[in-house]
Motif scaffolding. Structure first.
Motif, PDB file in Angstrom:
ATOM      1  N   LEU A 198      -8.435 -69.833  18.289  1.00 29.18           N
ATOM      2  CA  LEU A 198      -7.629 -68.666  18.642  1.00 29.18           C
ATOM      3  C   LEU A 198      -6.502 -68.437  17.647  1.00 29.18           C
ATOM      4  O   LEU A 198      -5.987 -67.313  17.547  1.00 29.18           O
ATOM      5  N   LEU A 235      -9.711 -59.607  16.839  1.00 24.61           N
ATOM      6  CA  LEU A 235      -8.934 -58.896  17.857  1.00 24.61           C
ATOM      7  C   LEU A 235      -8.520 -57.513  17.374  1.00 24.61           C
ATOM      8  O   LEU A 235      -8.537 -56.539  18.135  1.00 24.61           O
ATOM      9  N   ILE A 236      -8.144 -57.428  16.109  1.00 22.96           N
ATOM     10  CA  ILE A 236      -7.778 -56.119  15.558  1.00 22.96           C
ATOM     11  C   ILE A 236      -8.975 -55.181  15.584  1.00 22.96           C
ATOM     12  O   ILE A 236      -8.874 -54.005  15.963  1.00 22.96           O
ATOM     13  N   TYR A 237     -10.157 -55.717  15.191  1.00 21.20           N
ATOM     14  CA  TYR A 237     -11.363 -54.897  15.236  1.00 21.20           C
ATOM     15  C   TYR A 237     -11.703 -54.487  16.670  1.00 21.20           C
ATOM     16  O   TYR A 237     -12.172 -53.368  16.911  1.00 21.20           O
ATOM     17  N   ALA A 238     -11.467 -55.400  17.626  1.00 24.29           N
ATOM     18  CA  ALA A 238     -11.716 -55.068  19.028  1.00 24.29           C
ATOM     19  C   ALA A 238     -10.797 -53.935  19.480  1.00 24.29           C
ATOM     20  O   ALA A 238     -11.219 -53.015  20.194  1.00 24.29           O
ATOM     21  N   ALA A 239      -9.514 -54.001  19.069  1.00 19.58           N
ATOM     22  CA  ALA A 239      -8.573 -52.934  19.423  1.00 19.58           C
ATOM     23  C   ALA A 239      -8.989 -51.605  18.791  1.00 19.58           C
ATOM     24  O   ALA A 239      -8.934 -50.544  19.426  1.00 19.58           O
ATOM     25  N   ILE A 241     -15.809 -54.823  23.465  1.00 16.85           N
ATOM     26  CA  ILE A 241     -14.708 -55.783  23.288  1.00 16.85           C
ATOM     27  C   ILE A 241     -15.222 -57.204  23.442  1.00 16.85           C
ATOM     28  O   ILE A 241     -14.834 -58.109  22.689  1.00 16.85           O
ATOM     29  N   GLY A 300     -15.726 -62.706  16.968  1.00 12.81           N
ATOM     30  CA  GLY A 300     -14.535 -63.358  16.418  1.00 12.81           C
ATOM     31  C   GLY A 300     -14.628 -64.865  16.528  1.00 12.81           C
ATOM     32  O   GLY A 300     -14.289 -65.593  15.585  1.00 12.81           O
ATOM     33  N   PHE A 319     -10.101 -64.898  13.769  1.00 13.23           N
ATOM     34  CA  PHE A 319     -10.121 -64.468  15.167  1.00 13.23           C
ATOM     35  C   PHE A 319      -9.092 -63.356  15.392  1.00 13.23           C
ATOM     36  O   PHE A 319      -9.349 -62.414  16.144  1.00 13.23           O
ATOM     37  N   ARG A 320      -7.937 -63.478  14.738  1.00 12.43           N
ATOM     38  CA  ARG A 320      -6.956 -62.386  14.844  1.00 12.43           C
ATOM     39  C   ARG A 320      -7.530 -61.095  14.273  1.00 12.43           C
ATOM     40  O   ARG A 320      -7.294 -60.007  14.810  1.00 12.43           O
ATOM     41  N   LEU A 326     -15.033 -60.070  20.634  1.00  9.32           N
ATOM     42  CA  LEU A 326     -14.418 -61.386  20.835  1.00  9.32           C
ATOM     43  C   LEU A 326     -15.409 -62.507  20.534  1.00  9.32           C
ATOM     44  O   LEU A 326     -15.058 -63.517  19.902  1.00  9.32           O
TER      45      LEU A 326
END
Length: 472
Positions: free
Chosen positions: A7, A16-20, A164, A171, A12-13, A168
């Protein structure tokens, strides 16, 4: 690998940006689809209602079924999907299948929840008209519209959740893969720090950017291992080769201290001692010069060098020494040979090779310096018909301090060919030692450069001859 560590990884960050971004994209897409679909269905309802009102007014004006009230009552008795209401000015229902409502002209949506006798009354979208003290409303159920809206919203929620979740999971997978790659590099680094210089970063068959990075790191480690091996070898060789002259100096000075020699003998002893110290200092200077060359510090200063002029200078420098030993020295250098490099180091290279040929060849030997262009390269050879070097030792003589047994009685430190080899590697050239039958032929192949304008020997820009250092 612990999830907590995953995490905290940058991959992984990034996931998360791609998920947003994916969620925001879904939201925009949902808004466009929801708005355009709802707008289209409302327009369809409004057009159908307008056409129905036109037909009602046309039938009522034609006097069919007793005017407007009869037309509305007749339509309400036959379910067609439309909702009708005709009420008086005081709100009394005159005909239709809807309860009374406030009289408001234009397009409107109506939802009272329950119709006559407590029956469920769906939401209705329609148009109202005020005419001759009466109010006419014709509408169509919006149930399909609301079902469509609920379906779009539900699809969006499920799609957003799935995208999402996939982002994740991706990620986690990407972070795990990246961490495994980084851990392999870290493990290799730890082993190297602990002294195992043979370890290398694993390279897979994927050929991706990690493999390219691993290849670069392994090349760097190979270079470091080579340098460390050379350093260890140099340290061992210096300790071995310096022990004998230093021990001899100490014994000589101890003998002079114990003996009652005269001033002249003492001065002679000190002179020989100083010469031996100078030889030792020359060895250290040659070692330092080789280390400087191998570091590549002089490579950024490379310029175009007139090799024909340089080799002519070398020939002029060593021809007198060959004549003193009654040797035949022949130089055949093609004009206009140009290479890119360091002039001083190239002078050092060919001076060492020529001096070795003159020094180690017996009186009456033949020495040849030859240079010519060969398929985009310049080939320079120094050949003699002296004793030569056995094939088993031709790789060894390029090492520092290595000397053949027959050469140990002649001046030198065993560093000449090592220095020449360092200069060759710096210039990305090649050097080969071969049997001249009899004797030795050393061939250096350098990449050719654009030819220079011909300069006279008196050109002040021409570099002066450089005396060889550390030859052997």
């Amino acid at each position: 690998m612990r999830p907590g560590r995953l995490l905290r990884t940058s991959s992984f960050r990034l996931a998360l940006i791609y998920a947003a971004i994916t969620g925001a994209s879904f939201l925009v897409l949902f808004g466009v689809i929801f708005w355009s679909t709802a707008r289209f269905m409302r327009h369809q309802i409004d057009d159908s209602v307008a056409n129905e009102i036109d037909e009602i007014l046309a039938d009522s004006q034609a006097g069919n079924a007793g005017g407007l009230e009869g037309v509305v009552r007749g339509l309400a008795r036959h379910p067609s999907g439309f909702y009708y209401l005709l009420q008086s000015a005081d709100g009394v229902v005159m005909a239709g299948n809807m309860p009374s409502m406030d009289a408001r002209a234009g397009v409107r949506e109506w939802d009272e929840g329950h119709g006559p006798a407590g029956r469920s009354q769906p939401s209705v979208r329609g148009r109202g008209l005020e005419m001759q003290g009466r109010y006419l409303f014709v509408g169509w159920s919006t149930q399909q519209l609301h079902e469509m809206e609920h379906m779009v919203v539900g699809s969006f929620v499920w799609g957003l959740g799935a995208s999402i979740a996939l982002a994740l999971v991706g990620g986690f997978v990407a972070a795990g893969r990246l961490m495994r790659k980084i851990e392999a590099v870290s493990e290799t680094s730890r082993n190297i720090v602990q002294g195992d210089l043979t370890r290398r970063v694993p390279v897979t068959a994927a050929g991706d950017e990690f493999d390219h990075l691993a290849g670069s790191i392994n090349a760097m480690l190979n270079r470091i291992e080579s340098l460390m091996s050379d350093l260890h070898q140099v340290t061992t060789d210096i300790a071995h080769d310096m022990r004998t002259p230093l021990t001899r100096l100490r014994q000589r000075l101890e003998g002079a201290q114990r003996s009652s020699t005269g001033a002249e003998e003492l001065r002679g002893l000190l002179g020989r001692t100083i010469r031996e110290i100078d030889d030792i200092l020359g060895i250290f200077s040659a070692v330092l010069r080789i280390a400087q060359i191998e570091s590549g510090a002089r490579k950024p200063g490379f310029t175009a060098v007139d090799l024909s002029e340089l080799l002519g200078t070398v020939a002029e420098l060593y021809r007198p020494g060959a004549d003193e030993k009654h040797q035949t020295f022949r130089a055949e250098v093609a004009p206009g040979l140009t290479v890119r490099g360091d002039r001083g180091l190239l002078m050092q290279l060919f001076a060492n090779l020529t001096e070795n040929a003159v020094r180690h060849s017996p009186p009456g030997a033949h020495i040849a310096l030859h240079a010519a262009a060969r398929a985009g390269a310049v080939e320079v050879s120094v050949a003699d018909d002296g004793p030569g070097i056995p094939a088993a030792y031709r790789a060894k003589v390029l090492e520092r301090f290595f000397r053949l047994e027959r050469s140990r009685t002649t001046p030198g430190s065993g560093l000449g060919l090592s220095l020449a080899n360092a200069v060759v590697k710096l210039h990305e050239a090649a050097m080969a030692l071969a049997d001249h039958e009899p004797g030795l032929e050393v061939t250096v192949t350098l990449p050719a450069a654009q030819p220079l304008a011909v300069r006279s020997r008196g050109d002040p820009q021409a570099s002066p001859p450089v005396s060889p250092a550390g030859s052997g």
